[in-house]
Design an enzyme around this catalytic site. Structure first.
Site, PDB file in Angstrom:
ATOM      1  N   PRO A   1      -6.167  45.170 -14.139  1.00 11.21           N
ATOM      2  CA  PRO A   1      -7.064  45.777 -12.209  1.00 11.21           C
ATOM      3  C   PRO A   1      -7.300  43.975 -11.665  1.00 11.21           C
ATOM      4  O   PRO A   1      -8.316  43.747 -11.119  1.00 11.21           O
ATOM      5  CB  PRO A   1      -8.528  46.089 -12.925  1.00 11.21           C
ATOM      6  CG  PRO A   1      -8.028  45.077 -14.496  1.00 11.21           C
ATOM      7  CD  PRO A   1      -7.245  45.574 -14.471  1.00 11.21           C
TER       8      PRO A   1
ATOM      9  N   LYS B   1      -5.887  46.540  -7.554  1.00 10.44           N
ATOM     10  CA  LYS B   1      -4.238  47.283  -6.555  1.00 10.44           C
ATOM     11  C   LYS B   1      -3.900  48.475  -6.972  1.00 10.44           C
ATOM     12  O   LYS B   1      -3.564  49.459  -5.934  1.00 10.44           O
ATOM     13  CB  LYS B   1      -2.732  46.532  -6.333  1.00 10.44           C
ATOM     14  CG  LYS B   1      -2.620  45.491  -6.077  1.00 10.44           C
ATOM     15  CD  LYS B   1      -2.493  45.909  -4.579  1.00 10.44           C
ATOM     16  CE  LYS B   1      -3.035  44.513  -4.324  1.00 10.44           C
ATOM     17  NZ  LYS B   1      -3.721  44.700  -3.181  1.00 10.44           N
TER      18      LYS B   1
ATOM     19  N   TYR C   1     -13.487  35.035  -8.886  1.00 12.32           N
ATOM     20  CA  TYR C   1     -13.046  35.353  -9.513  1.00 12.32           C
ATOM     21  C   TYR C   1     -12.845  33.962  -9.830  1.00 12.32           C
ATOM     22  O   TYR C   1     -11.881  32.994 -10.088  1.00 12.32           O
ATOM     23  CB  TYR C   1     -11.356  35.607  -9.224  1.00 12.32           C
ATOM     24  CG  TYR C   1     -11.512  37.439  -8.222  1.00 12.32           C
ATOM     25  CD1 TYR C   1     -11.004  37.660  -7.231  1.00 12.32           C
ATOM     26  CD2 TYR C   1     -10.317  38.121  -9.534  1.00 12.32           C
ATOM     27  CE1 TYR C   1     -11.308  38.674  -6.777  1.00 12.32           C
ATOM     28  CE2 TYR C   1     -10.493  39.480  -8.981  1.00 12.32           C
ATOM     29  CZ  TYR C   1     -10.487  39.915  -8.030  1.00 12.32           C
ATOM     30  OH  TYR C   1     -10.649  40.621  -7.298  1.00 12.32           O
TER      31      TYR C   1
ATOM     32  N   HIS D   1     -15.377  43.111   3.229  1.00 15.46           N
ATOM     33  CA  HIS D   1     -15.827  41.779   2.407  1.00 15.46           C
ATOM     34  C   HIS D   1     -13.952  40.986   3.506  1.00 15.46           C
ATOM     35  O   HIS D   1     -13.424  41.629   3.871  1.00 15.46           O
ATOM     36  CB  HIS D   1     -15.112  41.204   1.540  1.00 15.46           C
ATOM     37  CG  HIS D   1     -16.772  42.071   0.654  1.00 15.46           C
ATOM     38  ND1 HIS D   1     -16.741  41.905  -0.722  1.00 15.46           N
ATOM     39  CD2 HIS D   1     -17.611  42.242   0.652  1.00 15.46           C
ATOM     40  CE1 HIS D   1     -18.229  42.045  -1.492  1.00 15.46           C
ATOM     41  NE2 HIS D   1     -18.900  42.621   0.206  1.00 15.46           N
TER      42      HIS D   1
HETATM   43  C1  PHB Z   1     -14.295  46.183  -9.665  1.00 10.50           C
HETATM   44  O1  PHB Z   1     -15.209  45.967  -8.624  1.00 10.50           O
HETATM   45  O2  PHB Z   1     -15.061  47.051  -9.792  1.00 10.50           O
HETATM   46  C2  PHB Z   1     -13.291  44.774  -8.941  1.00 10.50           C
HETATM   47  C3  PHB Z   1     -13.036  43.853  -8.392  1.00 10.50           C
HETATM   48  C4  PHB Z   1     -12.387  43.519  -7.942  1.00 10.50           C
HETATM   49  C5  PHB Z   1     -11.254  43.405  -9.818  1.00 10.50           C
HETATM   50  C6  PHB Z   1     -10.917  44.183  -9.869  1.00 10.50           C
HETATM   51  C7  PHB Z   1     -12.510  45.625 -10.129  1.00 10.50           C
HETATM   52  O3  PHB Z   1      -9.826  43.070  -8.881  1.00 10.50           O
END
Ligand code: PHB
Ligand code: APR
Length: 414
Positions: free
Chosen positions: A296, A300, A204, A76
């Site tokens: 999360p 990181k 996000y 990505h």
């Molecule tokens: C996930 O795909 O589980 C994931 C992706 C981005 C994040 C946290 C978890 O910031």
């Protein structure tokens, strides 16, 4: 009778930190034994995050465990921030020259376990009651129970790679390390869904009702998260409520649609920040979640674990090759700046996107102004992109020139 033997490095925990450390040590000719409390099946099946920074991918490829990752991972080049009903793309690649790769953590573990087994390296699964002894002497010892029998592993060093709830960090006397900790007043409800992609890149989303995240595993399986109460019970999140809430928090004015599907799995993730300083005591070195945890939001955790062992492996190998102790002495000092940079970034992403329980309208507007600044100010966007795509690994990553490293690999990079 207790079985007793010696290895150079006893590694506690077969997560990303422990398994990659064992692999890197092997490439440098250092013998290690990994002790893992869970079964191989359980380790390989645990669903965790799956965002690999560019430097993580580069390291896994260079050390010969990246073949499937290159074939099956999804590159990505950007991520999306969504707020106020609009989506703003952050072009990671244009801003940094780097990209992220979506490849689930358990797939990284499967590749590392397969490589360890193929090379005849020892990973003891279902090693129970692991205990660390004499870590402040130059003859430490790890005891454990295998198939009901006690075994002792004498070693030169112990690597505590057993995650936040492991036994390694608690084996350090209180007072010898300082802990920095913050608990967030919310959690994430995570779901795995059998559905096609709703978005080509991660979303996000900041919303008055709380944060939401659209991520992916494969073109057929998606991963999504919703901010929830940390004490929520999974039973209070029936399918219809999950979809309704995701729909509200991800709504846009541009016709984007969330694709629903069968919910295959759900869990609640707690949000915590933690750092132990220093990351070492006597002959015990902590790496990964055993030493630090991040929420999360910035993706990181796995990448920090990889960065730690990229420093620890050459430090240990240097000691066995030459007797030098400088790199081991400086292990913590080399790792901690990156750890704190990730702490800052993860805390910032979390604060910018989540709804705090006591947040007032003024703070809500400030949050929106912060996000506007990121998407409209090129330097702010570049800062996010740099942190998200990740920084190069700290020197002396591996301590072997890349070309020579590839020569020593079990699998050749493709
Ligand atoms: C996930 O795909 O589980 C994931 C992706 C981005 C994040 C946290 C978890 O910031
Ligand atoms: N004895 C042996 N093994 C243990 C013990 C113990 N007492 N306690 C925990 N373990 C094992 C766990 O079962 C797990 O397999 O240690 C391993 C630690 O792995 P992780 O928790 O994955 O930690 P780490 O390798 O540091 O990787 C960090 O994993 O937790 C995610 O989000 C985190 O992505 C980050 C990454």
């Amino acid at each position: 009778m207790t079985r007793s033997r010696h290895t150079q490095v006893a590694i506690i925990g077969a997560g990303p930190a422990g398994l990659l450390l064992s692999h890197l040590l092997h490439l440098r000719g250092v013998e290690a034994v990994v002790l893992e409390v869970r079964s191989r099946k359980a380790v390989e099946a645990t669903v965790r995050a799956g965002v690999l920074e560019q430097s993580t991918v580069d390291l896994l490829v260079a050390c010969g465990v990246g073949e499937r990752l290159l074939r099956e991972g999804f590159v990505h080049r950007g991520i999306n921030l969504r707020f106020d009903g609009q989506t703003h793309r952050i072009d990671l690649h244009r801003l940094t020259g780097r990209a992220i790769t979506i490849y689930p953590q358990h797939e990284v573990l499967r590749d590392l376990i397969w490589t360890a087994v193929a090379a005849g390296r020892e990973v003891v699964f279902e090693a129970h009651d692991v205990r660390l002894h004499d870590v402040d002497t130059d003859q430490p010892l790890v005891s454990f129970i295998r198939d009901g029998d006690e075994e002792e592993l004498h070693c030169d060093f112990i690597a505590g790679c057993d995650g936040f709830h492991g036994v390694s960090r608690p084996s350090i006397p209180s007072g010898a390390i300082q802990s920095f900790e913050h608990q967030f007043p919310f959690g994430w409800l995570g779901i795995l869904v059998a559905a096609p992609l709703s978005s080509q890149e991660l979303i996000y989303a900041r919303h008055e009702r709380g944060f939401a995240l659209v991520s992916t595993r494969t073109p057929q399986v998606q991963r999504m998260y919703l901010q929830c109460d940390p004490d929520d019970d999974l039973a209070s999140w029936p399918d219809e409520r999950v979809w309704h809430e995701l729909g509200l928090r991800l709504e846009t004015r541009d016709g984007w649609e969330l694709i629903r599907g069968e919910i295959l799995q759900r869990n609640i993730v707690c949000m915590r920040s933690f750092v132990a300083e220093p990351m070492q005591y006597g002959r015990l070195y902590l790496a990964g979640d055993a030493a630090h945890i991040v929420p999360p939001t910035g993706a990181k955790g796995l990448n920090l674990a990889v960065a730690d062992v990229s420093v620890l492996a050459p430090a240990l190998a240097d000691y066995f090759d030459t007797g030098r102790t400088e790199l081991l002495r400086d292990y913590s000092a080399i790792c901690l700046p990156r750890v704190w940079r990730a702490q800052r970034f993860s805390a910032w992403m979390t604060a910018a996107l989540h709804r705090l329980p006591d947040m007032d309208d003024y703070q809500g507007r400030l949050q929106l102004a912060e996000l506007e600044q990121v998407v409209h100010c090129p330097t702010a966007a570049a800062s996010l992109a740099e942190n998200y795509a990740g920084f190069p690994l700290p020197e002396p990553a591996l301590g072997i020139p890349w070309a020579e490293l590839a020569e020593r690999c079990v699998l050749r990079p493709v």
